[in-house]
Design a protein around this motif. Structure first.
Motif, PDB file in Angstrom:
ATOM      1  N   ALA A  84       0.160   5.855   0.222  1.00  0.00           N
ATOM      2  CA  ALA A  84       1.356   5.157  -0.270  1.00  0.00           C
ATOM      3  C   ALA A  84       2.489   6.129  -0.526  1.00  0.00           C
ATOM      4  O   ALA A  84       3.654   5.847  -0.212  1.00  0.00           O
ATOM      5  CB  ALA A  84       1.017   4.382  -1.544  1.00  0.00           C
ATOM      6  N   ALA A  85       2.178   7.294  -1.093  1.00  0.00           N
ATOM      7  CA  ALA A  85       3.214   8.290  -1.355  1.00  0.00           C
ATOM      8  C   ALA A  85       3.838   8.774  -0.047  1.00  0.00           C
ATOM      9  O   ALA A  85       5.065   8.964   0.041  1.00  0.00           O
ATOM     10  CB  ALA A  85       2.628   9.469  -2.134  1.00  0.00           C
ATOM     11  N   ALA A  86       3.005   8.958   0.980  1.00  0.00           N
ATOM     12  CA  ALA A  86       3.530   9.383   2.285  1.00  0.00           C
ATOM     13  C   ALA A  86       4.358   8.279   2.929  1.00  0.00           C
ATOM     14  O   ALA A  86       5.370   8.546   3.593  1.00  0.00           O
ATOM     15  CB  ALA A  86       2.378   9.776   3.200  1.00  0.00           C
ATOM     16  N   ALA A  87       3.957   7.032   2.718  1.00  0.00           N
ATOM     17  CA  ALA A  87       4.690   5.896   3.300  1.00  0.00           C
ATOM     18  C   ALA A  87       6.082   5.772   2.709  1.00  0.00           C
ATOM     19  O   ALA A  87       6.997   5.262   3.372  1.00  0.00           O
ATOM     20  CB  ALA A  87       3.907   4.609   3.072  1.00  0.00           C
ATOM     21  N   ALA A  88       6.269   6.256   1.480  1.00  0.00           N
ATOM     22  CA  ALA A  88       7.574   6.152   0.830  1.00  0.00           C
ATOM     23  C   ALA A  88       8.661   6.871   1.617  1.00  0.00           C
ATOM     24  O   ALA A  88       9.841   6.513   1.531  1.00  0.00           O
ATOM     25  CB  ALA A  88       7.496   6.719  -0.586  1.00  0.00           C
ATOM     26  N   GLU A  89       8.264   7.868   2.404  1.00  0.00           N
ATOM     27  CA  GLU A  89       9.241   8.608   3.212  1.00  0.00           C
ATOM     28  C   GLU A  89       9.825   7.736   4.321  1.00  0.00           C
ATOM     29  O   GLU A  89      10.840   8.096   4.924  1.00  0.00           O
ATOM     30  CB  GLU A  89       8.574   9.843   3.822  1.00  0.00           C
ATOM     31  N   PHE A  90       9.183   6.615   4.611  1.00  0.00           N
ATOM     32  CA  PHE A  90       9.623   5.755   5.716  1.00  0.00           C
ATOM     33  C   PHE A  90      10.561   4.637   5.270  1.00  0.00           C
ATOM     34  O   PHE A  90      11.069   3.890   6.103  1.00  0.00           O
ATOM     35  CB  PHE A  90       8.411   5.144   6.425  1.00  0.00           C
ATOM     36  N   PHE A  91      10.783   4.494   3.966  1.00  0.00           N
ATOM     37  CA  PHE A  91      11.672   3.434   3.525  1.00  0.00           C
ATOM     38  C   PHE A  91      13.087   3.690   4.049  1.00  0.00           C
ATOM     39  O   PHE A  91      13.601   4.805   3.926  1.00  0.00           O
ATOM     40  CB  PHE A  91      11.691   3.317   2.006  1.00  0.00           C
ATOM     41  N   PRO A  92      13.712   2.670   4.635  1.00  0.00           N
ATOM     42  CA  PRO A  92      15.044   2.856   5.225  1.00  0.00           C
ATOM     43  C   PRO A  92      16.140   2.880   4.166  1.00  0.00           C
ATOM     44  O   PRO A  92      15.887   2.722   2.965  1.00  0.00           O
ATOM     45  CB  PRO A  92      15.182   1.628   6.138  1.00  0.00           C
ATOM     46  N   LEU A  93      17.375   3.058   4.638  1.00  0.00           N
ATOM     47  CA  LEU A  93      18.530   3.117   3.753  1.00  0.00           C
ATOM     48  C   LEU A  93      18.935   1.720   3.284  1.00  0.00           C
ATOM     49  O   LEU A  93      18.414   0.706   3.771  1.00  0.00           O
ATOM     50  CB  LEU A  93      19.702   3.785   4.474  1.00  0.00           C
TER      51      LEU A  93
END
Length: 259
Positions: A84-93
């Motif tokens: 989940a922490a790694a997935a946070a990097e994929f949240f768009p603008l």
């Protein structure tokens, strides 16, 4: 080591890890891949493991018995938190749209949604919706339909009709199993239909699944491996599994380290 001893050791390894490839087993027991395949054939015939493309999984891995949210939420929790922490990097603008599939890992991803940007979030998960409903930066859209108690996910024609009209920037998808041959798969056909529509609606697909799901094949395939852009998993994924996924166009991210 006698064949019977090796077969017992292989069965124990497969049951413990949730899957094992032929190449891994050949290296572990210093035998040829043909010997491993013969061992797996014996174990498969005995009903101890199930042979799949490139290796084996426990017999239970292909059963239609599906664990509930409560049971899954306390399984491999450290890996899920890291994913989940790694997935946070994929949240768009700000201004972008995000789709969150139901699941215990995607529920953790929902808790990582940044509060400093405005996002449209679509989900079929009752627990995820409850978590996000009070976030002022999130414009939440909850898909309707019948709620499956075991996964707390909305399924059925109502959810499918809405998904068919949507196009989202990124989708975070959960899966019970992932393999090159069978793609993404899950035990329930109704849930598979919703997941299939989610994948179709997304410009970019991120699958969040711990390594115990890799190499497994469940009852209903809902998306080919070619539809997956990125898999976020844990360092316990084998180098062989990571390599074959990469060869099929999937970016593999190991949250917390390298395999």
């Amino acid at each position: 080591m006698y064949p019977e001893e090796r077969q017992q050791a292989i069965a124990s390894l497969v049951m413990t890890r949730g899957r094992a490839s032929v190449a891994e087993l050949a290296q572990a027991y210093d035998v040829t891949t043909e010997t491993v395949r013969r061992d797996l054939a014996v174990l498969d015939k005995a009903g101890i493991v199930r042979r799949v493309h490139g290796g084996a999984v426990p017999v239970r891995a292909l059963h239609l018995v599906e664990p509930g949210v409560g049971e899954r939420d306390v399984t491999r929790t450290e890996h899920k938190d890291a994913i989940a922490a790694a997935a946070a990097e994929f949240f768009p603008l700000s201004g972008a749209s995000v789709l969150l599939d139901a699941g215990t890992t995607t529920m953790r991803i929902a808790s990582q949604i940044p509060t400093d940007r405005e996002l449209v979030v679509v989900t079929n998960s009752v627990p995820i919706a409850a978590r996000l409903a009070t976030m002022p930066s999130v414009s939440l859209q909850l898909l309707g339909g019948r709620v499956r108690g075991i996964t707390q996910a909305a399924v059925g024609e109502q959810a499918l009709r809405v998904l068919d009209t949507l196009r989202v920037d990124i989708a975070f998808i959960g899966t019970n199993a992932i393999s090159v041959r069978h793609g993404l798969s899950t035990p329930d056909s109704e849930e598979a239909a919703v997941k299939r529509a989610m994948v179709r609606s997304a410009n970019y697909v991120v699958v969040a699944a711990d390594s115990s799901k890799v190499g497994r094949e469940d009852f209903v395939s809902f998306a080919p491996i070619s539809s997956v852009d990125t898999l976020i998993t844990d360092p316990e994924i084998s180098a062989a599994d990571s390599a074959v996924l990469g060869e099929n166009g999937v970016e593999v991210i190991c949250a917390g380290g390298q395999p």
